[in-house]
Scaffold this active site. Structure first.
Site, PDB file in Angstrom:
ATOM      1  N   GLU A  50       0.871  -1.180   0.000  1.00 11.27           N
ATOM      2  CA  GLU A  50       0.000   0.000   0.000  1.00 11.27           C
ATOM      3  C   GLU A  50       0.895   1.212   0.000  1.00 11.27           C
ATOM      4  OE1 GLU A  50      -2.337   0.617   3.494  1.00 11.27           O
ATOM      5  OE2 GLU A  50      -3.091  -1.417   3.455  1.00 11.27           O
ATOM      6  N   ASP A  61      -5.247   9.396  10.464  1.00  9.61           N
ATOM      7  CA  ASP A  61      -3.894   8.962  10.806  1.00  9.61           C
ATOM      8  C   ASP A  61      -3.424   9.489  12.150  1.00  9.61           C
ATOM      9  OD1 ASP A  61      -3.087   7.273   8.662  1.00  9.61           O
ATOM     10  OD2 ASP A  61      -3.195   9.039   7.383  1.00  9.61           O
TER      11      ASP A  61
END
EC number: 4.2.1.20
Lengths: 271, 412
Positions: A50, A61
């Site tokens: 990824e 995040d």
């Protein structure tokens, strides 16, 4: 030519193990340094890669990935650099996804990005802030090219939404198994097992054979082994990023540490 | 429901246009839960009555509509000011937070989180939390905590925890990011009191439902005072909650011209501004498709304004739809123009406005030459106490002697 991640998941399944999915943001520590790091992860045992598209407002995040993405942005990384990274990693034959917040894709042009990703050999997209009910443009662009559409399910998802999400996904479905942002965690979550079980039940009717990947903050082989006992794929991000952050300016040392971590994790998904 | 309201999926101006819900799956259940609880509450007379009671008995609402005679003489138009600056906590924002905090209690949650730029929404949230006995955490960009230390102190005195946000540009947009990160991890017991009519569905519509009384009151008050509707209405637009609250009362009166004034900062041509509609482009930020200040790659560009409350690189999606349809017009007002208007209003009327609201005053003065003799209703969304530090620096105030603020302000 683009390769679906399902090829890697099928191979792992045939080997009787889970797939190891490794993440780094593009352009970190530099574009070429990132490509070298990702290539090392492939060689050391990642089954799927990824590549994060660094974004100014990464709401899902935690601090580790935020810091890396910010470093990449500060150094001037562009969407075209992400595509270059995809091309280089996909050339190894390992299925390569882009994980991205939605706005950069909308800005690039959904059709245009889908074509560029396809041309670079990318497998598809993971879209952490785009759910299938708000993704008609991406779904159409991906379906036209058989690109993977990896949507997310969470412990808070209703069964109805899990069914909607698995039905719309291709490649695998991404189970975010903690309620919280990305980041390495010492203890694995007791939410993960039940979420994967509910997701697999939905898959039986909505998308038979669709693998379930679990992102839960795994940072070593033992944790990877535990997740691999109930998931088809173990997704590792922050631990790889942390490894690079811990070796600033020393690419050789960083590479050795990345390889050691990957080998430990690859061992874990096989145990 | 009118053509100006959102559809079932949160789209303003037609499916796929503006708004929607671009959010992590982990928060979808919470947004659905919120939407259902809000819709049920708004048709429950007990909730509506309790909310209105709080507004009247605690917040000082309805705020008066004040005819500004001296400013009118200056402008050559009849200027009416909706005095939201007189509300408890000093701005329109108390309406929104009381509504959302009451809804939080109704949902059985015990903690609220909020983001804040200037600190006004943080102070309002801390106030509502204290009033209703909820725990409160406020995320504020580190840069803003330094610019607005007095508001940090107010929040702390009200019992809230203020967390400085050190990521990204360390301003409002990053405070929103951090609040969302908190919410993903705390959603079972925590409500997010969103500070403006932006963000994912249902926030733009939910916030509007709590602030739309600004426009409903102003419409009634104007009819009572003048016997007719205003010719034009004006408000400042950052995220746009005070503006949409005012506009909502007049959207279906086509004879009323609607103006939103964005922060032009140093001037749109300099690139240092927060004029999202005037100079941004369509994108997705904080859960909604709207106008965004962004670069070629869709990275958010930092906004600039002397007014922290307007210093935001996005805008509520309903404003985006109103701009696109032409129902409302949006223009930038520079820092200098806003500060001149602040000084002018202070001297002409004895009212010190928030710098945010001074943008609306400045903008109204700019349209007045085309509207001589007409009635212009301005939302004076907040008072200027919080901005005295900025004014002190900008005008060189604070040393005893004659006022250093020249008459130029009145000429501008």
């Amino acid at each position: 030519m683009s390769t679906s991640v399902s090829v890697a998941f099928e191979k792992a399944r045939a080997d009787g193990r889970a797939a190891l999915v490794g993440y780094l943001p593009a352009g970190f520590p530099t574009v070429d340094g990132g490509i070298a790091a990702l290539t090392a992860m492939v060689e050391a045992g990642c089954d799927v890669i990824e590549i994060g598209l660094p974004y100014s407002d990464p709401v899902m995040d935690g601090p580790t990935i935020q810091a890396a993405a910010q470093q990449a942005l500060d150094a001037g990384v562009r969407t075209t650099d992400v595509l270059r990274t995809v091309e280089a990693v996909a050339a190894t034959g390992t299925p390569t996804l882009v994980m991205t917040y939605w706005n950069p894709i909308e800005r690039y042009g959904v059709e245009r990005f889908a074509q560029a990703l396809y041309d670079a050999g990318g497998a598809g997209l993971i879209t952490p802030d785009l759910t299938p009910d708000f993704a008609p443009e991406w779904i159409a662009a991906a379906d036209a090219r058989d690109l993977d559409k990896v949507f997310l399910v969470a412990p808070s998802s209703t069964d109805e939404r899990i069914a909607l999400t698995t039905a719309a996904s291709r490649g695998f479905v991404y189970a975010t198994a903690v309620m919280g942002v990305t980041g390495a965690r010492a203890a694995t979550s007791d939410l993960a097992g039940p979420l994967v079980a509910r997701t697999k039940r939905a898959i039986e009717t909505t998308a038979p054979g669709l693998p379930v990947g679990v992102g839960i903050g795994v940072s070593d082989g033992a944790q990877a082994a535990e997740v691999a006992s109930y998931a088809d794929g173990v997704i590792v991000g922050s631990a790889f990023v942390r490894t690079l952050l811990d070796h600033p300016g020393d690419l050789d040392a960083a590479r050795r540490a990345l390889v050691a971590l990957t080998e430990d994790l690859a061992q874990g998904v096989r145990s | 429901m009118t053509q100006y309201d959102a559809d079932l999926h949160g789209w303003f101006g037609g499916a796929g246009s503006f708004g929607g819900r671009f959010m992590p799956e982990a928060l979808i259940a919470a947004l659905d839960e919120l939407e259902i609880a809000w819709q049920k509450a708004m048709v429950d007379p007990a909730f509506v009555q309790e909310f209105e009671g709080m507004l009247q008995n605690y917040a000082g609402v309805p705020s008066m509509l004040y005819e500004a005679h001296r400013l009118s003489d200056h402008a050559g138009a009849r200027i009416l000011l909706k005095r939201e600056d007189l509300n408890h906590t000093g701005a329109h924002k108390i309406r929104n937070v009381l509504g959302q905090a009451l809804l939080t209690k109704r949902m059985g949650k015990t903690r609220v989180i909020a983001e804040t730029g200037a600190g006004q929404h943080g102070v309002a949230s801390a106030t509502a939390a204290a009033y209703l006995g909820l725990d409160c955490t406020v995320y504020m960009g580190e840069v803003d905590t330094e610019r607005q230390a007095l508001n940090v102190a107010r929040m702390q005195l009200l019992g809230a925890e203020v967390i400085p946000v050190k990521s990204g540009s360390r301003t409002l947009k990053d405070a929103i990011n951090e609040a969302l990160r908190d919410w993903v991890a705390s959603v079972d017991h925590t409500a997010y009191l969103f500070g403006t009519a932006a963000g994912p569905h249902p926030f733009p519509s939910l916030v509007l439902s709590f602030v739309r009384s600004i426009g409903d009151e102003a419409r009634r008050q104007c009819l009572d005072l003048t016997g007719r509707l205003p010719d034009a209405i004006a408000a400042c637009v950052g995220g746009g909650s005070n503006a949409i609250g005012l506009f909502a009362g007049f959207l279906e009166d086509p004879e009323v011209a609607i103006y939103g004034f964005e922060a032009g900062g140093d001037g749109v041509e300099t690139g240092r501004h927060a004029a999202t509609i005037a100079a941004g482009s369509v994108g997705v930020l904080h859960g909604a498709r709207t106008y965004v200040l962004q670069d070629e790659d869709g990275q958010t560009v930092e906004s600039h304004s002397i007014s922290a409350g307007l210093d935001y690189p996005g805008v509520g999606p309903q404003h985006a739809a109103l701009a696109a349809s032409g129902r409302a017009s949006y223009f930038p007002v520079t820092d200098a123009e806003a500060m001149d208007a602040m000084a002018l209003l202070a001297r002409a009327e004895g009212i010190i406005p928030a710098i945010e609201s001074a943008h609306a005053v400045a903008g109204a003065l700019q349209i007045a030459p085309e509207r001589q003799g007409q009635t212009i209703l301005i939302n004076l969304s907040g008072r200027g106490d919080k901005d005295m530090g900025t004014a002190l620096d900008y005008f060189g105030l604070g040393t005893a002697g004659p006022s250093p603020v020249s008459e130029q302000g009145e000429e501008a």
